[in-house]
Design an enzyme around this catalytic site. Structure first.
Site, PDB file in Angstrom:
ATOM      1  N   ASP A 144      -7.975   4.717   6.216  1.00  0.00           N
ATOM      2  CA  ASP A 144      -6.745   5.116   5.528  1.00  0.00           C
ATOM      3  C   ASP A 144      -6.079   6.293   6.261  1.00  0.00           C
ATOM      4  OD1 ASP A 144      -4.650   5.227   3.749  1.00  0.00           O
ATOM      5  OD2 ASP A 144      -5.834   5.949   2.048  1.00  0.00           O
ATOM      6  N   ASP A 159       0.804  -1.230   0.000  1.00  0.00           N
ATOM      7  CA  ASP A 159       0.000   0.000   0.000  1.00  0.00           C
ATOM      8  C   ASP A 159       0.832   1.272   0.000  1.00  0.00           C
ATOM      9  OD1 ASP A 159      -2.342   1.634   0.180  1.00  0.00           O
ATOM     10  OD2 ASP A 159      -1.863   1.937   2.294  1.00  0.00           O
ATOM     11  N   HIS A 190      -3.522  -1.648  -3.233  1.00  0.00           N
ATOM     12  CA  HIS A 190      -3.863  -0.258  -3.525  1.00  0.00           C
ATOM     13  C   HIS A 190      -3.993  -0.204  -5.049  1.00  0.00           C
ATOM     14  CE1 HIS A 190      -2.673   4.222  -3.480  1.00  0.00           C
ATOM     15  NE2 HIS A 190      -2.558   3.869  -4.744  1.00  0.00           N
TER      16      HIS A 190
END
Lengths: 427, 323
Positions: A308, A155, A182
């Site tokens: 996030d 990510d 991602h």
């Protein structure tokens, strides 16, 4: 010494048991001991009156950036875990894009140990897919899992090499962990700073088209189908992405996916005026995409709400738009935002919210919790659904203040966070 | 004594949010200032005692010199800072540069910066007047204004004209300022170029889009031909400059097909033989050098208005009255 907590008279919402009623919850020695109409308080019990409050299985955020090691000026594992607890989260999954990246068992062990030492929300390490997040060679996945990694991801970066992604999905099968991606085709988006569209054209900022995300979502779904592996798609922001996941689930593909509070609430208009606090990746998209993410959350296409949480120092965000880093903090605003703007606007009901923020994340990442069934870990979130408050970043436990929600009036805030039977936050 | 509201506000960051009245005020104010540059002694005391910093983070010859002449002919004290060899090159952030300027009590800052939004960023953080001399791909408002003035000079009006901007619209701050200014003053606007150099959703700004230059020439009264930078070819937006000239170049033979005269603008510097042929650039309908002359007058007008001047008093100010 025995720790005993009695949560008295709250509205217990636990979709894992299809519960929504006023009950007492007794927590003994780190486990849920009893749920009942009238549970008598044992000796030494810490009793909390929860009348008017909602009691749920502890909230779990499968996508946070705690910045340690390497960027401790933004956040540490300790401040991140405290921020999580203050936001009502009992567990978070720490992304491995630190400096150095978490790509070997020792580094995974460090994150796990620092998380335990923080003594707030549980911190589950996530390891890298590839060595150094370079996208070349598979990292020590098996040993990282033995050291406590609950998933793997690169990510921050997508896995651009489809062959590597295939191998990651296959190799992870032995360990029963999800491979989180991602999804972004950098060939289409690497120069971009915001969603590609009318706003980017007006501001003269290079854009990232939806197609950059869509292409990788579709690729990942195909590879999960090919391998039988479990793909977890992070921060889905596009309408085509949501629809592709919906169709893949109907075909039986093993996929779970995230929606962030900001992609559920804000569109690219929020960037107007070059507001770096609204700069994030994937970028805020247009209104049709926001509607699709909401619909995906409602029908369960998007399994989890994940923040996030991406702390940045104020110096870094106080810059011309192109120079500012992507990301916003989210742990201490998520519950209030979701209650006010997602549940409050009828996108999902309270039970579905608890599912997306607790039960589903626990299932997706194979984590303890996500339920208040007797005998399960005593991870509990208590919140006041009627409390009105205004977002003031100065009050965050997080080290960072980068949020586009400053000054927003919200309804609903955490009151009590219990981890392993211990009260780690009370507000 | 009450001061009437400033014509422009504190800053000139772009043309997008200016009203038709504000645009006309700037153009009308430029008229009396044109004459100063024709004098033997090119200096009037309009901005006497004002300090202006020209803060150029990107290389610029034309725009920087034009601003500097405008400032000097109005008697301002000016300092030029270019990124090379200054604190900027030593890693100082824009916000720190802003605070230092503020600490030195600068009256005005003219900023050129490679990042879209940089001029507004500075304007929000210092009390000085800020003039955007080009920020990334965002806006270049004084270029837009001098283009408007040049078109109005030659054709007597803006309203109802058909103006097509030809070339690299995607990377062009000149294109955006032109689009906003022209639309606000009632022109019809089109853009023309390869789709690789078109911004997404550009049609939603209210402009027509042509992919072939022949169609643009057929449609337009005015062509504003943009520079095609060599980097665009290197980055693959167009395969070669020669091919670009063959397909999108503005040549006399293409113009002849229109059967009427088109006014030709170019913000410079030109790539002769790429986006524009020499016989067009040097031809009777080219106003490319008039644009340069008007640039100084328009910048004088902007400096004067931001300093609190008024259109009605511009003529008197030239004679030494208070701005």
């Amino acid at each position: 010494m025995t720790e005993v907590v009695l949560l008295r008279g709250g509205r217990v919402v636990d979709p894992s048991q299809k519960l929504d009623e006023r009950l007492d919850v007794l927590l003994v020695d780190g486990h849920v001991a009893k749920l009942g109409k009238r549970v008598s308080a044992p000796e030494h019990a810490q009793v909390r009156d929860c009348k008017g409050l909602v009691v749920t299985p502890g909230l779990i955020d499968v996508h946070v950036h705690l910045r340690e090691p390497g960027e401790e000026h933004k956040e540490t594992i300790a401040t991140g875990a405290a921020s999580a607890a203050a936001g009502g989260f009992t567990a978070v999954c720490a992304m491995p894009n630190t400096d150095p990246p978490i790509d070997d068992p020792a580094a995974v062990g460090y994150v796990a140990a620092e998380g335990r030492r923080a003594g707030a929300a549980r911190v589950y390490p996530v390891g890298c897919i590839s060595v150094g997040r370079q996208g070349q060679r598979l990292a020590l996945v098996g040993e990282m899992v033995e050291s406590g990694a609950v998933a793997i991801t690169d990510d921050g970066n997508p896995v651009m090499n489809s062959g590597l992604m295939r191998m990651a999905l296959e190799y992870a099968l032995a360990f029963g962990i999800p491979v989180a991606d991602h999804p972004e085709d950098l060939g289409l988006s690497a120069t971009g700073h915001m969603n590609e569209g009318l706003v980017s054209t007006r501001l003269g900022l290079p854009g990232k088209p939806n197609a950059a995300e869509d292409i990788h979502i579709v690729r990942d779904l195909l590879l999960a189908e090919l391998t039988g592996g479990h793909i977890h798609l992070q921060h889905v922001s596009t309408r085509f992405g949501v629809e592709s996941i919906r169709q893949a689930k109907a075909r039986g593909v093993r996929v779970t996916a995230e929606a962030t509070p900001h992609h559920l609430i804000l569109s690219h208009e929020a960037v107007d005026g070059y507001r770096t606090e609204a700069k994030m990746n994937p970028p805020l998209r247009c209104a049709e995409d926001v509607a699709a993410v909401r619909a995906g959350l409602a029908d369960g296409t998007l399994d989890t709400i994940a923040t996030d949480h991406a702390p940045h120092h104020y110096d870094e965000k106080e810059a011309a738009f192109a120079e500012a880093p992507d990301g916003i903090v989210g742990l201490e605003t998520a519950l209030g935002l979701v209650l006010t703007r997602v549940v409050g606007e009828g996108v999902v009901d309270l039970a579905a919210m608890v599912d997306r923020m607790s039960c589903a994340p626990a299932r997706a990442f194979g984590l303890p919790g996500g339920t208040l069934a007797e005998g399960s870990p005593a991870d509990v979130t208590v919140f006041d659904p009627a409390a009105e408050w205004t977002v003031d970043p100065k009050l965050f436990r997080s080290k960072s203040r980068n949020t586009p929600f400053t000054g927003w009036a919200l309804v609903g805030r955490p009151r009590l966070t219990v981890v392993g039977g211990r009260i780690v936050f009370e507000g | 004594m009450t001061t009437p509201p400033a014509a422009l506000g504190k800053d000139l960051v772009g043309l997008e949010h200016l009203s038709a009245d504000q645009l006309r005020t700037i153009l009308d104010t430029a008229e009396p200032f044109k004459e100063i540059s024709e004098r033997r002694i090119k200096k009037v005391p309009v901005l006497r005692g004002k300090t202006i910093v020209n803060l150029f983070y990107e290389a610029s010859t034309r725009t920087r010199i034009s601003f500097e002449f405008a400032e000097k002919r109005l008697s301002a004290d000016t300092v030029n800072i270019s990124s090379i060899g200054s604190s900027v090159a030593k890693g100082e952030t824009l916000v720190d540069t802003a605070r230092n300027l503020e600490a030195m009590r600068i009256d005005m800052v003219v900023i050129r910066h490679g990042s879209s939004g940089a001029a507004g960023f500075l304007a929000d953080r210092i009390p000085s007047n800020v003039i955007n001399a080009g920020d990334g791909r965002h806006e270049h408002p004084t270029q837009g204004l001098l283009d408007l003035l040049t078109i109005r000079d030659r054709l007597g009006r803006i309203e109802g004209l058909k103006v097509c901007i030809v070339g690299d619209i995607l990377h062009s701050r000149v294109a955006r300022s032109n689009i906003y200014g022209l639309l606000t003053l009632g022109a019809e606007v089109a853009v023309c170029g390869p789709a690789t150099l078109m911004p997404p959703a550009v049609g939603e700004l209210g402009v027509q889009v042509f992919t072939r230059v022949e169609e643009a020439i057929e449609w337009a009264d005015v062509l504003n031909v943009l520079r095609l930078q060599l980097e665009r070819m290197e980055a693959g937006y167009v395969p070669s400059l020669r091919e670009y000239n063959r397909i999108w170049g503005v040549s006399n033979s293409r113009l002849a097909a229109a059967g009427r005269d088109l006014l030709i603008l170019h913000p410079g510097p030109m790539n002769r033989g790429v986006e524009i042929d020499s016989d067009v650039a040097d031809g009777p309908h080219s106003v490319i050098l008039n644009q340069v002359t008007n640039g100084v007058a328009v910048r004088m007008a902007v400096l004067y208005l931001l300093a609190g001047g008024q259109l009605e008093k511009a003529e008197a100010a030239k004679q030494g009255g208070e701005p």
